[in-house]
Design a protein around this motif. Structure first.
Motif, mmCIF file in Angstrom:
data_model
loop_
_atom_site.group_PDB
_atom_site.id
_atom_site.type_symbol
_atom_site.label_atom_id
_atom_site.label_comp_id
_atom_site.label_asym_id
_atom_site.label_seq_id
_atom_site.Cartn_x
_atom_site.Cartn_y
_atom_site.Cartn_z
ATOM 1 N N LEU A 1 0.830 -1.198 0.000
ATOM 2 C CA LEU A 1 0.000 0.000 0.000
ATOM 3 C C LEU A 1 0.866 1.251 0.000
ATOM 4 N N ARG A 2 0.352 2.305 -0.579
ATOM 5 C CA ARG A 2 1.080 3.580 -0.587
ATOM 6 C C ARG A 2 0.984 4.294 0.752
ATOM 7 N N ALA A 3 -0.144 4.134 1.429
ATOM 8 C CA ALA A 3 -0.358 4.798 2.714
ATOM 9 C C ALA A 3 -1.367 3.999 3.517
ATOM 10 N N PRO A 4 -1.292 4.087 4.853
ATOM 11 C CA PRO A 4 -2.302 3.415 5.685
ATOM 12 C C PRO A 4 -3.656 4.092 5.554
ATOM 13 N N SER A 5 -4.665 3.473 6.109
ATOM 14 C CA SER A 5 -6.024 4.027 6.015
ATOM 15 C C SER A 5 -6.153 5.368 6.713
ATOM 16 N N LEU A 6 -5.318 5.609 7.725
ATOM 17 C CA LEU A 6 -5.326 6.879 8.455
ATOM 18 C C LEU A 6 -3.892 7.373 8.581
ATOM 19 N N GLY A 7 -3.679 8.654 8.381
ATOM 20 C CA GLY A 7 -2.361 9.234 8.552
ATOM 21 C C GLY A 7 -1.379 8.793 7.484
ATOM 22 N N THR A 8 -0.103 8.982 7.788
ATOM 23 C CA THR A 8 0.955 8.649 6.834
ATOM 24 C C THR A 8 1.939 7.614 7.365
ATOM 25 N N SER A 9 1.864 7.291 8.645
ATOM 26 C CA SER A 9 2.816 6.370 9.259
ATOM 27 C C SER A 9 2.203 4.984 9.425
ATOM 28 N N PHE A 10 2.797 4.001 8.742
ATOM 29 C CA PHE A 10 2.356 2.626 8.933
ATOM 30 C C PHE A 10 2.624 2.166 10.363
ATOM 31 N N LEU A 11 3.764 2.581 10.922
ATOM 32 C CA LEU A 11 4.112 2.170 12.280
ATOM 33 C C LEU A 11 3.054 2.609 13.286
ATOM 34 N N LEU A 12 2.658 3.874 13.221
ATOM 35 C CA LEU A 12 1.678 4.384 14.171
ATOM 36 C C LEU A 12 0.307 3.763 13.942
ATOM 37 N N PHE A 13 -0.079 3.592 12.697
ATOM 38 C CA PHE A 13 -1.391 3.030 12.385
ATOM 39 C C PHE A 13 -1.521 1.610 12.942
ATOM 40 N N TYR A 14 -0.514 0.777 12.692
ATOM 41 C CA TYR A 14 -0.611 -0.610 13.151
ATOM 42 C C TYR A 14 -0.369 -0.731 14.647
ATOM 43 N N ALA A 15 0.451 0.147 15.204
ATOM 44 C CA ALA A 15 0.640 0.136 16.662
ATOM 45 C C ALA A 15 -0.661 0.485 17.375
ATOM 46 N N ALA A 16 -1.408 1.456 16.846
ATOM 47 C CA ALA A 16 -2.671 1.863 17.455
ATOM 48 C C ALA A 16 -3.713 0.755 17.400
ATOM 49 N N GLY A 17 -3.566 -0.177 16.470
ATOM 50 C CA GLY A 17 -4.483 -1.305 16.402
ATOM 51 C C GLY A 17 -3.980 -2.519 17.158
ATOM 52 N N TYR A 18 -2.681 -2.794 17.036
ATOM 53 C CA TYR A 18 -2.130 -4.014 17.618
ATOM 54 C C TYR A 18 -1.988 -3.940 19.140
ATOM 55 N N LEU A 19 -1.550 -2.813 19.666
ATOM 56 C CA LEU A 19 -1.260 -2.727 21.093
ATOM 57 C C LEU A 19 -2.492 -2.911 21.983
ATOM 58 N N PRO A 20 -3.650 -2.296 21.685
ATOM 59 C CA PRO A 20 -4.826 -2.598 22.514
ATOM 60 C C PRO A 20 -5.289 -4.038 22.364
ATOM 61 N N PHE A 21 -5.145 -4.588 21.151
ATOM 62 C CA PHE A 21 -5.475 -6.006 20.960
ATOM 63 C C PHE A 21 -4.557 -6.877 21.816
ATOM 64 N N ASN A 22 -3.275 -6.544 21.828
ATOM 65 C CA ASN A 22 -2.315 -7.321 22.599
ATOM 66 C C ASN A 22 -2.586 -7.202 24.096
ATOM 67 N N LEU A 23 -2.999 -6.011 24.548
ATOM 68 C CA LEU A 23 -3.374 -5.829 25.948
ATOM 69 C C LEU A 23 -4.527 -6.745 26.318
ATOM 70 N N TYR A 24 -5.585 -6.725 25.520
ATOM 71 C CA TYR A 24 -6.713 -7.612 25.774
ATOM 72 C C TYR A 24 -6.262 -9.075 25.795
ATOM 73 N N ASN A 25 -5.490 -9.458 24.798
ATOM 74 C CA ASN A 25 -5.104 -10.853 24.629
ATOM 75 C C ASN A 25 -4.275 -11.349 25.806
ATOM 76 N N MET A 26 -3.322 -10.547 26.250
ATOM 77 C CA MET A 26 -2.482 -10.954 27.372
ATOM 78 C C MET A 26 -3.287 -11.043 28.665
ATOM 79 N N VAL A 27 -4.147 -10.068 28.912
ATOM 80 C CA VAL A 27 -4.953 -10.087 30.136
ATOM 81 C C VAL A 27 -5.916 -11.266 30.127
ATOM 82 N N ALA A 28 -6.586 -11.479 29.010
ATOM 83 C CA ALA A 28 -7.550 -12.579 28.919
ATOM 84 C C ALA A 28 -6.867 -13.933 29.083
#
Length: 260
Positions: free
Chosen positions: A56-83
């Protein structure tokens, strides 16, 4: 007076002792210890960003792939580890639960608190690192971010508590749950946003509470994104129903689980 007041703090002292025990057994025995708790999500975010930047040329939001995927992965990882850790709390503390002063509530909440705090530290370190090395021009909405993190952790506690009972009462449920939840990594909005999906997929995935969590988290990083579909009430309802049901079942049956 001091002696009489000690029982009020007994549960807190027990939970702290259980947390210290888990810190030593989970992180203290592996080379690097807590470093791996940070490196694992960092590696995941970097790999996701690299892979999708080739497509992809750009993520769905913003211009940083790192920030876009971190904003999605980190809360998922929090849920997953706690559960995951909460659902195995009874097995992890099985020997200690034989003592009358140690209850299943102590075991559950010790793992919940420790793993939530660990993942919050991971979140802060990873996001701070991304913002430090990349010019993302992000404007963070801290109350919104904390709101999403709270929902991820309380959802993990609720489902983890219910599964703590089910894993012991129906051992086969552990394998069934693992199979049923395997698609969550692909179906929780880590790689995309809700609005990118066709209407049929939206109608189906709306019932995944994690999609609400990742949407609310991204709204905290991208001021122009509203995540209008996301419902705090829906996530809280699932989390609290699972938590209350799990606690009631454990209160009634936990002494019979695993011959405790």
């Amino acid at each position: 007076m001091k002696v009489a007041s000690l029982p009020k703090y007994r549960s807190g002292r027990i939970m702290i002792a259980l947390m210290l025990r888990e810190m030593s057994t989970t992180y203290g025995r592996s080379p690097g210890g807590y470093l791996w708790a940070i490196m694992d999500p960092v590696a995941a975010v970097v790999l996701l960003s690299f892979a999708f930047s080739l497509l992809l040329r750009a993520p769905s939001l913003g211009t940083s792939f790192l920030l876009f995927y971190a904003a999605g992965y980190l809360p998922f990882n929090l849920y997953n580890m706690v559960a995951n850790t909460t659902s195995r709390a009874l097995r992890f503390s099985r020997e200690l639960l034989a003592y009358p002063d140690v209850t299943f509530v102590d075991a559950l909440f010790a793992r919940f608190i420790l793993n939530t705090l660990t993942q919050l530290i991971v979140f802060i370190v990873v996001i701070s690192g991304i913002l430090a090395v990349i010019d993302t021009t992000a404007i963070l909405d801290y109350p919104q971010i904390l709101h999403a993190l709270f929902l991820a952790s309380i959802l993990g506690l609720g489902l983890g508590t219910l599964n703590a009972f089910l894993f012991e009462w129906f051992p086969a449920w552990m394998q069934v749950w693992s199979i049923l939840t395997r698609p969550l990594f692909l179906a929780s909005g880590i790689f995309y946003i809700f609005e990118d999906l066709p209407r049929v997929a939206q109608d189906l995935l709306w019932y995944n509470p994690l999609f609400h969590v990742t949407g609310l988290m991204r709204a905290g990083f991208y001021p122009s994104y509203r995540a209008a579909y996301a419902s705090t009430l829906f996530v809280m309802a699932i989390a609290l129903i699972a938590l209350v049901l799990g606690l009631l079942l454990l209160r009634k049956h936990y002494r019979n689980l695993g011959e405790l």
